[in-house]
Design a protein around this motif. Sequence first.
Motif, PDB file in Angstrom:
ATOM      1  N   ILE A  57      26.883  -9.653   2.323  1.00 52.69           N
ATOM      2  CA  ILE A  57      27.352 -10.104   1.006  1.00 52.69           C
ATOM      3  C   ILE A  57      28.416  -9.149   0.476  1.00 52.69           C
ATOM      4  N   TYR A  58      28.178  -7.835   0.623  1.00 49.62           N
ATOM      5  CA  TYR A  58      29.190  -6.900   0.124  1.00 49.62           C
ATOM      6  C   TYR A  58      30.502  -7.057   0.893  1.00 49.62           C
ATOM      7  N   LYS A  85      17.911  -6.781  -7.431  1.00 51.72           N
ATOM      8  CA  LYS A  85      17.649  -5.447  -6.869  1.00 51.72           C
ATOM      9  C   LYS A  85      18.733  -4.456  -7.294  1.00 51.72           C
ATOM     10  N   ASP A  86      20.001  -4.862  -7.181  1.00 52.01           N
ATOM     11  CA  ASP A  86      21.091  -3.909  -7.428  1.00 52.01           C
ATOM     12  C   ASP A  86      21.588  -3.918  -8.877  1.00 52.01           C
ATOM     13  N   GLN A  87      21.378  -5.023  -9.583  1.00 53.36           N
ATOM     14  CA  GLN A  87      21.740  -5.138 -10.999  1.00 53.36           C
ATOM     15  C   GLN A  87      23.167  -4.632 -11.273  1.00 53.36           C
ATOM     16  N   ALA A  92      29.343  -1.999 -10.034  1.00 57.35           N
ATOM     17  CA  ALA A  92      29.855  -0.655  -9.739  1.00 57.35           C
ATOM     18  C   ALA A  92      30.539  -0.663  -8.373  1.00 57.35           C
ATOM     19  N   ARG A  93      29.962  -1.402  -7.424  1.00 56.19           N
ATOM     20  CA  ARG A  93      30.554  -1.468  -6.080  1.00 56.19           C
ATOM     21  C   ARG A  93      31.660  -2.507  -5.994  1.00 56.19           C
ATOM     22  N   ALA A  94      31.571  -3.569  -6.807  1.00 55.78           N
ATOM     23  CA  ALA A  94      32.567  -4.642  -6.741  1.00 55.78           C
ATOM     24  C   ALA A  94      32.906  -5.072  -8.166  1.00 55.78           C
ATOM     25  N   PRO A  95      33.775  -4.296  -8.852  1.00 57.93           N
ATOM     26  CA  PRO A  95      34.032  -4.528 -10.287  1.00 57.93           C
ATOM     27  C   PRO A  95      34.664  -5.896 -10.582  1.00 57.93           C
ATOM     28  N   TRP A  96      35.141  -6.585  -9.550  1.00 56.49           N
ATOM     29  CA  TRP A  96      35.749  -7.906  -9.764  1.00 56.49           C
ATOM     30  C   TRP A  96      34.704  -9.020  -9.865  1.00 56.49           C
TER      31      TRP A  96
END
Length: 491
Positions: A57-58, A85-87, A92-96
């Motif tokens: 997914i990332y 889980k990641d909320q 934070a990892r994918a600001p878009w």
Amino acid sequence: MKRLWIETVGCQMNVLDSELVVAALRREGWALAGTQAEADAVFYNTCSVRQHAEDKIYSALGRVRLEKEKRPDLIVGVLGCMAQKDQALVRARAPWVDLVVGPGQLHQVPRLVAAIQAGAGPQLEVSFDRKGKSRDEIARSFESYDPDRDPGMRPTPFQAFVRTQTGCDKFCAFCVVPHVRGPEQARAPETILAEATKLVAEGCREITLIGQTVNSYRWADGGRTHRLADLLALLDGVAGLDRIKFVTNYPRDMTPDLIAAVRDLPKVCHYLHVPAQHGSDDVLLRMKRGYTIGEYMEMLARVREELPHAAVTSDFIVGFCGETDAEFQTTLDLVRTAGFKNSFIFKYSPRPGTKAFDRLPDDVPDDVKKARNQALLEAQAEVSLAGNLAFVGTRQQVLVEGLSTRDEKKGVQPGPDGVAQLTGRTMCDRIVVFDAPVRLVGRLVDIDITSAGAWSLAGIVADGLADAVPLDAVRVHSIAPLTKPSTPAGV
Ligand code: SAH
Ligand code: F3S
């Protein structure tokens, strides 16, 4: 009109959740996009059971970023278990990413999408974590989301999933599901019956009841407790329904009343997915599975006694924390002797938030996990082949599901009376491939089995077909689902 593209990974729960999200957005005037490039919103309905599912997914989010740069109005959404889980970490990892919605908050998607369209900025809705609040408060934060259905999003137009309960309270040491799907909460039998009746009126012939531990189903009502066996009896009475399946079963809850219900109710398929997970008592204890292998075998013996032709299937994890060669051997022995129709085999993947992650080192090297995975797959393939060969020469009733993968890959599109290679399943969930007119899709037909492989049977349509099947039952809208789960998580 706005167009939506939704990709679904993971288990049947996610397939159903995507169907519900699409149905809700359609009511707001949305339609499904034919390609991702023409979509106004791109959603990923995600899975957290293993790291690999999250990585995929990332990386998909990485690819969609380029599209978002070109078209800033594109709404990018992350739904489901990884969102819970990641909320905030997702953004934070994918600001878009514009939208992060956990599985217990999916009913809010139309409102959140409208807010984004109105310029309110990124939206995040998740349920409470399983610590720091009362069980009731946590349970209430995972809201039921089942009334809307969308026929176009089902695996086929004549097969549907119906949820019996959400969440899980078993807390197996390796498993993230109780953390991301929340406390176990059953739906009322009358709600489930009403939904099934409506689905049958829309053309469904097979219903699969789904719950993380479907056979733990319990609904207390006026002094009476309804269990899965009662629910099956209720659904067996629905006119027009042909087949009922249920997944996934927890070994300890495989009670005599349930086995008797499968034996006695004509519409209930003799197919039981009852994951053993491991063959060693020590590993089962470390996994906190709550049974010994002796108890599992005793359960299996009861199933074989009452349902001699039932297909039993399992999940296994290889390379769990501290798994020795000798311990792995016990799983291999179990697969060689228990006669599972098939098994889903997974390499252990440590999941943050679980007991195994906190307390047990992930100490089996990846190449050992891979080798054990391969050895178990090979052992299961031999058992599956032997089991399937026993069907050669028999006649089996098959629900025809659609084109075989061979013809689907080739893009074969036969005319209404054209013959194609079709695929269907027996009452025991065995895949059967045969040549027949495509108008048989969605119908029950008898097939004479002529050959077998490890994963499927092949056969020919039995005589007397035209008399045996009423023609008015045909209802083929689309053979291929609009979106497919890319990899099943376990079942
Ligand atoms: N009860 C659920 C289980 C969901 S997880 C169901 O409906 O099937 C599906 C399967 O994934 C589990 O049975 C288990 O074999 C596997 N699994 C779960 N957590 C895992 C992990 N951390 N690593 C590897 N496999 C895992
Ligand atoms: Fe529940 Fe996961 Fe165990 S869904 S039964 S905690 S494998």
